[in-house]
Design a protein around this motif. Structure first.
Motif, mmCIF file in Angstrom:
data_model
loop_
_atom_site.group_PDB
_atom_site.id
_atom_site.type_symbol
_atom_site.label_atom_id
_atom_site.label_comp_id
_atom_site.label_asym_id
_atom_site.label_seq_id
_atom_site.Cartn_x
_atom_site.Cartn_y
_atom_site.Cartn_z
ATOM 1 N N ASP A 42 -8.447 -34.748 -19.059
ATOM 2 C CA ASP A 42 -9.396 -35.705 -18.449
ATOM 3 C C ASP A 42 -9.534 -36.865 -19.557
ATOM 4 O OD1 ASP A 42 -9.827 -34.164 -16.197
ATOM 5 O OD2 ASP A 42 -11.484 -33.085 -17.106
ATOM 6 N N SER A 43 -9.016 -36.868 -20.630
ATOM 7 C CA SER A 43 -9.688 -37.533 -21.877
ATOM 8 C C SER A 43 -8.304 -38.710 -21.949
ATOM 9 C CB SER A 43 -9.730 -36.784 -23.107
ATOM 10 O OG SER A 43 -8.456 -36.280 -23.337
ATOM 11 N N GLY A 44 -7.187 -38.757 -21.714
ATOM 12 C CA GLY A 44 -5.935 -39.483 -21.882
ATOM 13 C C GLY A 44 -5.596 -39.175 -23.207
ATOM 14 N N ALA A 45 -5.906 -38.118 -24.181
ATOM 15 C CA ALA A 45 -5.779 -38.017 -25.375
ATOM 16 C C ALA A 45 -4.280 -37.126 -25.686
ATOM 17 C CB ALA A 45 -6.657 -36.950 -26.012
ATOM 18 N N ALA A 46 -3.992 -36.898 -26.905
ATOM 19 C CA ALA A 46 -2.606 -36.468 -27.010
ATOM 20 C C ALA A 46 -2.432 -34.873 -26.711
ATOM 21 C CB ALA A 46 -2.205 -36.722 -28.746
ATOM 22 N N VAL A 47 -1.292 -34.495 -26.400
ATOM 23 C CA VAL A 47 -0.887 -33.227 -26.414
ATOM 24 C C VAL A 47 -0.036 -32.698 -27.534
ATOM 25 C CG1 VAL A 47 0.392 -31.375 -25.406
ATOM 26 C CG2 VAL A 47 -0.842 -33.130 -23.814
ATOM 27 N N PRO A 48 -0.506 -31.642 -28.340
ATOM 28 C CA PRO A 48 0.110 -31.527 -29.712
ATOM 29 C C PRO A 48 1.770 -31.213 -29.518
ATOM 30 C CG PRO A 48 -1.766 -30.129 -29.372
ATOM 31 C CD PRO A 48 -1.597 -30.790 -28.161
ATOM 32 N N PHE A 49 2.393 -31.638 -30.439
ATOM 33 C CA PHE A 49 3.990 -31.784 -30.150
ATOM 34 C C PHE A 49 4.330 -30.541 -30.671
ATOM 35 C CE2 PHE A 49 8.138 -32.699 -31.993
ATOM 36 C CZ PHE A 49 8.925 -33.277 -30.734
ATOM 37 N N HIS A 50 3.944 -29.865 -31.852
ATOM 38 C CA HIS A 50 4.578 -28.943 -32.662
ATOM 39 C C HIS A 50 4.164 -27.434 -31.720
ATOM 40 C CE1 HIS A 50 5.076 -31.540 -36.265
ATOM 41 N NE2 HIS A 50 6.224 -31.436 -35.469
ATOM 42 N N GLY A 51 5.035 -26.425 -31.837
ATOM 43 C CA GLY A 51 4.654 -25.213 -31.295
ATOM 44 C C GLY A 51 5.758 -24.452 -30.951
ATOM 45 N N ALA A 52 5.632 -23.096 -30.882
ATOM 46 C CA ALA A 52 6.768 -22.110 -30.618
ATOM 47 C C ALA A 52 7.475 -22.667 -29.295
ATOM 48 C CB ALA A 52 6.091 -20.766 -30.279
ATOM 49 N N GLY A 121 -1.637 -50.599 -27.448
ATOM 50 C CA GLY A 121 -2.939 -50.246 -26.989
ATOM 51 C C GLY A 121 -3.410 -49.351 -25.698
ATOM 52 N N LEU A 122 -2.410 -48.656 -25.439
ATOM 53 C CA LEU A 122 -2.437 -47.435 -24.476
ATOM 54 C C LEU A 122 -2.805 -46.269 -25.215
ATOM 55 C CD1 LEU A 122 0.465 -48.518 -22.307
ATOM 56 C CD2 LEU A 122 -1.941 -49.112 -22.049
ATOM 57 N N LYS A 123 -3.495 -45.433 -24.445
ATOM 58 C CA LYS A 123 -3.973 -44.131 -25.163
ATOM 59 C C LYS A 123 -2.270 -43.363 -24.877
ATOM 60 C CE LYS A 123 -8.483 -43.818 -23.565
ATOM 61 N NZ LYS A 123 -9.703 -43.329 -22.445
ATOM 62 N N PRO A 124 -2.433 -42.128 -25.742
ATOM 63 C CA PRO A 124 -1.227 -41.194 -25.480
ATOM 64 C C PRO A 124 -0.812 -40.806 -24.277
ATOM 65 C CG PRO A 124 -2.638 -40.756 -27.450
ATOM 66 C CD PRO A 124 -3.334 -41.875 -26.700
ATOM 67 N N SER A 125 -2.091 -40.538 -23.481
ATOM 68 C CA SER A 125 -1.949 -40.152 -21.894
ATOM 69 C C SER A 125 -1.492 -38.965 -21.713
ATOM 70 C CB SER A 125 -1.371 -41.383 -21.138
ATOM 71 O OG SER A 125 -2.093 -42.679 -21.157
ATOM 72 N N ARG A 126 -1.673 -37.933 -22.633
ATOM 73 C CA ARG A 126 -0.847 -36.514 -22.523
ATOM 74 C C ARG A 126 0.455 -36.670 -22.377
ATOM 75 N NH1 ARG A 126 -2.304 -32.810 -18.529
ATOM 76 N NH2 ARG A 126 -2.706 -34.425 -16.950
ATOM 77 N N LEU A 127 1.182 -37.583 -23.075
ATOM 78 C CA LEU A 127 2.576 -37.768 -23.081
ATOM 79 C C LEU A 127 3.248 -36.500 -23.597
ATOM 80 C CD1 LEU A 127 5.430 -39.365 -22.814
ATOM 81 C CD2 LEU A 127 4.935 -40.384 -25.172
ATOM 82 N N THR A 128 4.294 -35.859 -23.080
ATOM 83 C CA THR A 128 5.132 -34.828 -23.619
ATOM 84 C C THR A 128 6.419 -35.160 -23.253
ATOM 85 O OG1 THR A 128 5.220 -33.680 -21.377
ATOM 86 C CG2 THR A 128 3.286 -33.057 -23.109
#
Length: 411
Positions: A42-52, A121-128
């Motif tokens: 709901d926030s337009g924030a980032a999804v962490p890139f690193h992980g298993a 100027g755009l948010k990360p928009s939960r880009l994966t």
């Protein structure tokens, strides 16, 4: 997107500055706004890139898709490895909402900028960004023949298939999902730009209106036939189901394929939907074809969407009955499909349909088993046709700033 650092050599610390905390491989992420905790969805924030595991599989499904398959145009193994490293560093930055390299402006005026700039100027928009390797990558050009997983199989030709070779296959794929279509397109465009001379886009697909959800409390999306799609999809928070059906385990990835532990297998199918014919079909017949009612999504004889279906109450050729795990020895897929409309077919009809994406740990026991049953007798086949197809081995996630896509395969 926020400005990049002044020097090309200063990279984000693995994208670890991305907002939020991942749960179950990025399935649920939270960001803080004052004292409140808000779902990243709901926030337009980032999804962490690193992980298993790579993000973009169990991650809550975003609204938009840009999927691209690439042909590798070089026989130089080191050049391909260098590209994968460059792609990884660029992906770390873009998924965190940052520009690639030195950015879209402020660099040498005599040189092209490192970033194309349309996401400024755009948010990360939960880009994966999710990368996969096709069977053709293991053809001998790069010394990878003995590292091809036995589970990376070419799909059989199913009855009714009308596959376009120009929309099928590929050495590599990148799945870009975001809530802003421009953010997703920007990501694919920049990876293609970075890969110029090493890879070339073979085909691509834009998608909208997600047709499956990995978030159980979200409303089930609808496909272009107007029916809810993905009611029984695997939840991104169900670690046990993901381990059982989606993630390749260490015991499954043996020998030269040990690099696939923690990864998954992706089947992509472009399914043309004959919407004009469907729109002239009586409602009762539509509901019989799916085995669910159109308004609520309840199975035949039930009241609510999530009521357990009584398969024998459905017609033998209904879609839900034939696709159900109980009909297919428990075969279960994690779906991330999107609708598409690509102009017309030249005959006054919409070129529209479903870009079907499904992840599983075993393609033969998963997609092949289910599609064999559907292709043989699904009543829905009168209204659809599979026109594009590809399968990819999706490696595990990038662990940290020193890791990169495909490191286990090429090391």
């Amino acid at each position: 997107m926020s400005p990049a650092p002044a020097r090309r050599t200063v990279l984000a610390a693995g994208g670890g500055l991305a907002l939020g905390a991942a749960v179950a491989g990025g399935a649920v992420a939270l960001t803080r706004d004052g004292d409140a905790t808000t779902p990243v969805a709901d926030s337009g924030a980032a999804v962490p890139f690193h992980g298993a595991h790579q993000a973009g599989i169990a991650t809550p499904v975003q609204d938009r898709l840009h999927f691209a398959a690439f042909d590798v145009t070089t026989d130089d193994r080191e050049k391909l490895v260098r590209l994968l490293k460059e792609w990884t560093r660029a992906a770390e930055r873009m998924t965190a909402g940052r520009e690639v390299g030195e950015g879209a402006h402020g660099g040498l005026p005599e040189a092209p900028p490192d970033d194309t700039g349309e996401a400024l100027g755009l948010k990360p928009s939960r880009l994966t960004l999710t990368v996969g390797f096709g069977p053709s990558l293991f053809d001998g050009r790069f010394g990878l023949k003995d590292r091809r997983p036995g589970d990376l199989v070419e799909l059989p030709r199913f009855p009714g298939d009308n596959l376009d070779p120009a929309r099928s296959g590929g050495d590599l794929c990148v799945q870009a999902c975001a809530d802003d279509p421009q953010v997703a397109v920007h990501a694919i465009r920049n990876l293609a730009r970075i890969g110029f001379g090493t890879v070339a886009v073979r085909w691509s697909q834009l998608g909208f209106g997600k047709t499956s959800s990995t978030t159980p409390d979200a409303q089930t999306p609808r496909n272009l036939f107007g029916f809810k799609d993905g009611t029984r999809n695997i939840a991104g928070t169900d670690a046990a189901a993901l381990d059982r059906h989606v993630w390749v385990g260490a015991k499954d990835a043996t020998g030269g394929a040990a690099w696939m532990a923690g990864g998954s297998y992706l089947v992509a199918r472009r399914i043309r939907m004959n919407v004009e014919t469907w729109d002239r079909t009586p409602l009762a017949e539509q509901e019989d074809i799916f085995g669910r009612d159109k308004k609520e999504g309840a199975p035949v004889g039930k009241a609510k969407e999530h009521d357990e279906p009584f398969l024998k109450a459905m017609k033998p050729d209904s879609h839900v009955r034939l696709a159900h795990p109980d009909t297919n020895g428990g075969a279960t897929l994690l779906r991330r499909g999107y609708s598409f409309t690509d102009g017309t077919d030249g005959l006054g009809r919409l070129d529209a349909g479903l870009f079907f994406l499904a992840y599983q740990k075993d393609v033969r026991a998963g997609f092949v088993r289910v599609q064999t049953a559907l292709a043989a007798s699904d009543a829905l086949n009168e209204y659809i046709q599979h026109v594009g197809s590809a399968v990819f081995a999706v490696p595990p996630g990038v662990r940290d700033a020193d890791d990169w896509w495909g490191r286990g395969l090429f090391s």
